[in-house]
Write a protein that holds these residues in place. Structure first.
Motif, PDB file in Angstrom:
ATOM      1  N   GLU A  54       0.858  -1.191   0.000  1.00 47.97           N
ATOM      2  CA  GLU A  54       0.000   0.000   0.000  1.00 47.97           C
ATOM      3  C   GLU A  54       0.887   1.232   0.000  1.00 47.97           C
ATOM      4  O   GLU A  54       1.942   1.241   0.624  1.00 47.97           O
ATOM      5  CB  GLU A  54      -0.894   0.029   1.251  1.00 47.97           C
ATOM      6  N   GLU A  55       0.435   2.252  -0.675  1.00 48.26           N
ATOM      7  CA  GLU A  55       1.176   3.501  -0.741  1.00 48.26           C
ATOM      8  C   GLU A  55       1.047   4.255   0.583  1.00 48.26           C
ATOM      9  O   GLU A  55      -0.043   4.390   1.133  1.00 48.26           O
ATOM     10  CB  GLU A  55       0.610   4.367  -1.872  1.00 48.26           C
ATOM     11  N   VAL A  56       2.179   4.732   1.091  1.00 46.88           N
ATOM     12  CA  VAL A  56       2.186   5.563   2.289  1.00 46.88           C
ATOM     13  C   VAL A  56       1.890   6.985   1.842  1.00 46.88           C
ATOM     14  O   VAL A  56       2.659   7.576   1.087  1.00 46.88           O
ATOM     15  CB  VAL A  56       3.558   5.507   3.004  1.00 46.88           C
ATOM     16  N   PHE A  57       0.742   7.522   2.281  1.00 45.01           N
ATOM     17  CA  PHE A  57       0.355   8.826   1.770  1.00 45.01           C
ATOM     18  C   PHE A  57       0.108   9.876   2.846  1.00 45.01           C
ATOM     19  O   PHE A  57      -0.121  11.023   2.522  1.00 45.01           O
ATOM     20  CB  PHE A  57      -0.884   8.711   0.867  1.00 45.01           C
ATOM     21  N   ASN A  59       0.725  10.877   7.451  1.00 46.91           N
ATOM     22  CA  ASN A  59       1.103  10.476   8.800  1.00 46.91           C
ATOM     23  C   ASN A  59      -0.037   9.722   9.479  1.00 46.91           C
ATOM     24  O   ASN A  59       0.197   8.777  10.224  1.00 46.91           O
ATOM     25  CB  ASN A  59       1.488  11.683   9.640  1.00 46.91           C
ATOM     26  N   ARG A  60      -1.263  10.133   9.216  1.00 46.12           N
ATOM     27  CA  ARG A  60      -2.415   9.449   9.801  1.00 46.12           C
ATOM     28  C   ARG A  60      -2.450   7.977   9.354  1.00 46.12           C
ATOM     29  O   ARG A  60      -2.729   7.084  10.153  1.00 46.12           O
ATOM     30  CB  ARG A  60      -3.713  10.155   9.402  1.00 46.12           C
ATOM     31  N   TRP A  61      -2.174   7.740   8.081  1.00 49.20           N
ATOM     32  CA  TRP A  61      -2.144   6.378   7.562  1.00 49.20           C
ATOM     33  C   TRP A  61      -1.098   5.550   8.294  1.00 49.20           C
ATOM     34  O   TRP A  61      -1.342   4.412   8.677  1.00 49.20           O
ATOM     35  CB  TRP A  61      -1.857   6.419   6.059  1.00 49.20           C
ATOM     36  N   ILE A  62       0.096   6.121   8.499  1.00 48.27           N
ATOM     37  CA  ILE A  62       1.174   5.425   9.206  1.00 48.27           C
ATOM     38  C   ILE A  62       0.728   5.097  10.632  1.00 48.27           C
ATOM     39  O   ILE A  62       0.923   3.980  11.115  1.00 48.27           O
ATOM     40  CB  ILE A  62       2.470   6.260   9.204  1.00 48.27           C
ATOM     41  N   LYS A  63       0.122   6.056  11.320  1.00 46.21           N
ATOM     42  CA  LYS A  63      -0.354   5.823  12.690  1.00 46.21           C
ATOM     43  C   LYS A  63      -1.385   4.696  12.731  1.00 46.21           C
ATOM     44  O   LYS A  63      -1.353   3.849  13.622  1.00 46.21           O
ATOM     45  CB  LYS A  63      -0.961   7.102  13.267  1.00 46.21           C
ATOM     46  N   GLU A  64      -2.283   4.678  11.772  1.00 41.60           N
ATOM     47  CA  GLU A  64      -3.296   3.609  11.714  1.00 41.60           C
ATOM     48  C   GLU A  64      -2.640   2.250  11.549  1.00 41.60           C
ATOM     49  O   GLU A  64      -3.059   1.278  12.180  1.00 41.60           O
ATOM     50  CB  GLU A  64      -4.262   3.848  10.552  1.00 41.60           C
ATOM     51  N   LYS A  65      -1.606   2.166  10.708  1.00 44.74           N
ATOM     52  CA  LYS A  65      -0.930   0.885  10.465  1.00 44.74           C
ATOM     53  C   LYS A  65      -0.153   0.445  11.694  1.00 44.74           C
ATOM     54  O   LYS A  65      -0.126  -0.743  12.028  1.00 44.74           O
ATOM     55  CB  LYS A  65      -0.019   0.962   9.241  1.00 44.74           C
ATOM     56  N   ILE A  66       0.497   1.382  12.378  1.00 43.70           N
ATOM     57  CA  ILE A  66       1.213   1.039  13.614  1.00 43.70           C
ATOM     58  C   ILE A  66       0.219   0.509  14.650  1.00 43.70           C
ATOM     59  O   ILE A  66       0.467  -0.521  15.291  1.00 43.70           O
ATOM     60  CB  ILE A  66       1.994   2.255  14.166  1.00 43.70           C
ATOM     61  N   LYS A  67      -0.914   1.177  14.793  1.00 44.68           N
ATOM     62  CA  LYS A  67      -1.931   0.719  15.743  1.00 44.68           C
ATOM     63  C   LYS A  67      -2.445  -0.673  15.347  1.00 44.68           C
ATOM     64  O   LYS A  67      -2.603  -1.550  16.198  1.00 44.68           O
ATOM     65  CB  LYS A  67      -3.092   1.702  15.796  1.00 44.68           C
ATOM     66  N   TYR A  68      -2.690  -0.889  14.076  1.00 38.26           N
ATOM     67  CA  TYR A  68      -3.167  -2.189  13.592  1.00 38.26           C
ATOM     68  C   TYR A  68      -2.171  -3.295  13.964  1.00 38.26           C
ATOM     69  O   TYR A  68      -2.554  -4.345  14.479  1.00 38.26           O
ATOM     70  CB  TYR A  68      -3.359  -2.128  12.074  1.00 38.26           C
ATOM     71  N   ILE A  69      -0.895  -3.043  13.720  1.00 42.44           N
ATOM     72  CA  ILE A  69       0.142  -4.028  14.043  1.00 42.44           C
ATOM     73  C   ILE A  69       0.189  -4.285  15.544  1.00 42.44           C
ATOM     74  O   ILE A  69       0.261  -5.432  15.990  1.00 42.44           O
ATOM     75  CB  ILE A  69       1.517  -3.561  13.515  1.00 42.44           C
TER      76      ILE A  69
END
Length: 114
Positions: A54-57, A59-69
């Protein structure tokens, strides 16, 4: 991605076998059972099959992925809180001792529960 999964799988299993961990036997059995369906001979399966880039687009997206992990061990009922999983970067975000040497991003924002 294949090489990353292979390398990290080996390190995770090696660490689980060599380090004290109260859930060691349960987790190793879980990883053993995860590869029962495979055609090839394999002792443990840590990662799911596939790779979905998935394209990193933002900071919010990055935070969501860190939380998911961080929430994955909680969803699997391995722990009740993400930072209780010894092999999770959630411990780094909660400023706890960790087996992982990572760089924490997004400091100054609710790091405990990204």
């Amino acid at each position: 991605m294949r090489d990353l999964k292979k390398f990290t799988s080996k390190k995770i299993i090696e660490t689980m076998i060599s380090e004290p961990e109260s859930r060691r036997e349960w987790m190793l059995e879980f990883f053993r059972k995860s590869c029962e369906h495979l055609m090839r001979e394999q002792s443990y399966k840590v990662w799911q099959d596939g790779y979905h880039a998935e394209e990193v687009f933002s900071n919010r997206w990055i935070k969501e992925k860190i939380k998911y992990i961080h929430e994955n061990p909680v969803k699997e009922k391995i722990v009740t809180e993400p930072e209780n999983y010894y092999f999770s970067s959630a411990r780094n975000y909660a400023d706890l001792d960790s087996a992982l040497d990572i760089e924490v991003v997004f400091m100054g924002w609710d790091n405990h529960r990204i």
